[in-house]
Each structure stands twice: as C-alpha cells, then as structure tokens.
Design a protein around this motif. Structure first.
Motif, PDB file in Angstrom:
ATOM      1  N   PHE A  93      52.849  57.439   6.659  1.00 41.42           N
ATOM      2  CA  PHE A  93      52.766  57.872   5.476  1.00 41.42           C
ATOM      3  C   PHE A  93      54.134  58.513   4.854  1.00 41.42           C
ATOM      4  N   ASP A  94      54.680  57.770   3.699  1.00 36.41           N
ATOM      5  CA  ASP A  94      55.842  58.445   3.093  1.00 36.41           C
ATOM      6  C   ASP A  94      57.294  57.913   3.876  1.00 36.41           C
ATOM      7  N   VAL A  95      56.890  56.902   4.789  1.00 38.14           N
ATOM      8  CA  VAL A  95      57.970  56.418   5.524  1.00 38.14           C
ATOM      9  C   VAL A  95      58.567  55.326   4.664  1.00 38.14           C
ATOM     10  N   THR A  96      59.959  54.979   4.647  1.00 37.18           N
ATOM     11  CA  THR A  96      60.600  53.721   4.063  1.00 37.18           C
ATOM     12  C   THR A  96      61.455  53.005   5.184  1.00 37.18           C
ATOM     13  N   LYS A  97      62.427  53.668   5.645  1.00 36.26           N
ATOM     14  CA  LYS A  97      63.268  53.192   6.941  1.00 36.26           C
ATOM     15  C   LYS A  97      62.407  53.239   7.797  1.00 36.26           C
ATOM     16  N   ILE A  98      62.741  52.260   8.856  1.00 34.66           N
ATOM     17  CA  ILE A  98      61.722  52.229  10.103  1.00 34.66           C
ATOM     18  C   ILE A  98      62.271  51.629  11.318  1.00 34.66           C
ATOM     19  N   ASP A  99      61.837  51.995  12.391  1.00 31.25           N
ATOM     20  CA  ASP A  99      62.400  51.269  13.746  1.00 31.25           C
ATOM     21  C   ASP A  99      61.952  49.909  13.782  1.00 31.25           C
ATOM     22  N   LEU A 100      62.573  48.871  14.430  1.00 30.20           N
ATOM     23  CA  LEU A 100      61.933  47.737  14.620  1.00 30.20           C
ATOM     24  C   LEU A 100      60.634  47.775  15.710  1.00 30.20           C
ATOM     25  N   PHE A 101      60.569  48.843  16.197  1.00 33.10           N
ATOM     26  CA  PHE A 101      59.593  48.840  17.438  1.00 33.10           C
ATOM     27  C   PHE A 101      58.141  48.553  16.673  1.00 33.10           C
ATOM     28  N   TYR A 102      57.806  49.351  15.536  1.00 33.61           N
ATOM     29  CA  TYR A 102      56.520  49.209  15.065  1.00 33.61           C
ATOM     30  C   TYR A 102      56.280  47.867  14.572  1.00 33.61           C
ATOM     31  N   TYR A 103      57.193  46.984  13.868  1.00 33.58           N
ATOM     32  CA  TYR A 103      56.838  45.570  13.714  1.00 33.58           C
ATOM     33  C   TYR A 103      56.552  44.849  14.860  1.00 33.58           C
TER      34      TYR A 103
END
Length: 205
Positions: A93-103
């Motif tokens: 929730f409310d995250v925009t930039k993210i680590d490649l890990f989740y994808y």
C-alpha cells in the motif's frame, strides 16, 4: 512493459483503476472500457503500454495483452494465487518504487504453481518475502515474554514465534519450522499444518 495486476477498482461505467506491479515500480493506471479490450483480473501477468493523458494526472493503460499461466484453469490454485496477490497488494500500500524481488517472486510462483501444491508454494514464497524484508524471526524467542521457546513454537501474524501458552494456540515442531525458515521447504508439514500456516499468513503480510 510487463507487470502483474495487484488490484482493480471499477469506476464509472466499466472503466477501471488498475494497480500494476512491474520490475521497478507499482503503477496506478486508468483503463477505459471497450468491446475490444481483453479481460483482466487480479494476479494476471500482462504486457501493456502506458499512455500519457493531457486531460488527467493519471496515465492510461493501453494495448493490454494477457500472458497466460499453465494453471489458469485450475480453480483452486488460481483462487489461492489471487489471495496471495491481494495480500501482497495490501502489503505494498502506497508503494511506488520497488525492488525487483517482488516481481521475480510472483513470476517464480507462476512458473512453479502448475506442478506444486499451491498453499505449500505460497507459504514458502511468503517466508522468502519475510526474509527479504528482514522480518523472518529464526531465533526461538517468544515475541511476547521474550523468553526462549524450548517446546513447540506457536506462530502469529508475520510468523512471529511465541510460546503456546502465551498466545493460547497450538505450535509447530522446531525441526519443521527450521526447514521452512532456513531452506524454504514445507515438506515436513502435514496438510493440516499447512492449512494452519495458510490461515496465519492470511491475517496479513
């Protein structure tokens, strides 16, 4: 661009606000309804284009192509997978930039789901997520009384360890949890224990 659909919210008519997890960011896009539009839903992996709109601050989702999974017609596996994705959506929730890990985590799940028990695979994936975020507690210390756990280990939300007596709940054998937490393998757990772990995971990531 490719991404996993984390959430959809219906707005006027059949238009949608779509939240998508890509390799580097979480996008919130507007999708206009149309007869030619392909059907999309939570958990789907799609190829798409992001289009700027001069009339609004939210960008548009265009040229959507669904990338099918081998397990898409297995209703039980698809339901379990969608539950996991919904939990992940709430977690991000409310995250925009993210680590490649989740994808990569979701991509790995979709590749293995067809040949694996869905709940076991998703529980193992959840443990990987906890470890990535530094929230996996491998020490046998009760989070409530802060004393060592010498018998079975009970778990609460986020798989926090506790004494059975502290939370009034049945625990799990240390050997089984050690294998799950250290090697990300759930093979020692019975199906009944897997269902218990699944219910704990469903309390929220």
């Amino acid at each position: 661009m490719r991404g996993f659909i984390l959430n959809t919210v219906k707005v006027r008519d059949e238009d949608l606000i779509v939240k998508i997890l890509t390799e580097k960011e979480v996008l919130t896009l507007y999708r206009f309804y149309g007869a030619r539009h392909s059907y999309i839903n939570v958990g789907y992996l799609i190829d798409f284009i992001v289009e700027e709109s001069p009339k609004t601050t939210i960008k548009r989702l265009r040229n959507v192509v669904q990338i099918p999974f081998d397990f898409m017609f297995d209703l039980e596996k698809m339901l379990d997978y969608k539950i996991f994705v919904s939990l992940l959506n709430n977690h991000l929730f409310d995250v925009t930039k993210i680590d490649l890990f989740y994808y990569n985590l979701l991509f790995e799940i979709t590749k293995k789901m067809n040949t694996r028990d869905s709940k076991r695979l998703l529980i193992e994936s959840y443990v990987k997520l906890l470890e990535k975020e530094g929230r996996l507690h491998k020490e046998n210390i009760c989070f409530l009384c802060e004393k060592e756990i010498n018998e079975k280990i009970a778990l609460v939300r986020a798989f926090l360890p506790a004494h059975e007596r502290c939370i009034m709940s049945d625990g799990f054998e240390k050997e089984k949890l050690n294998l799950l937490f250290n090697e990300k393998k759930s093979l020692l757990f019975s199906d009944e224990e897997i269902n218990r772990l699944w219910k704990i995971m469903n309390l929220g990531m």
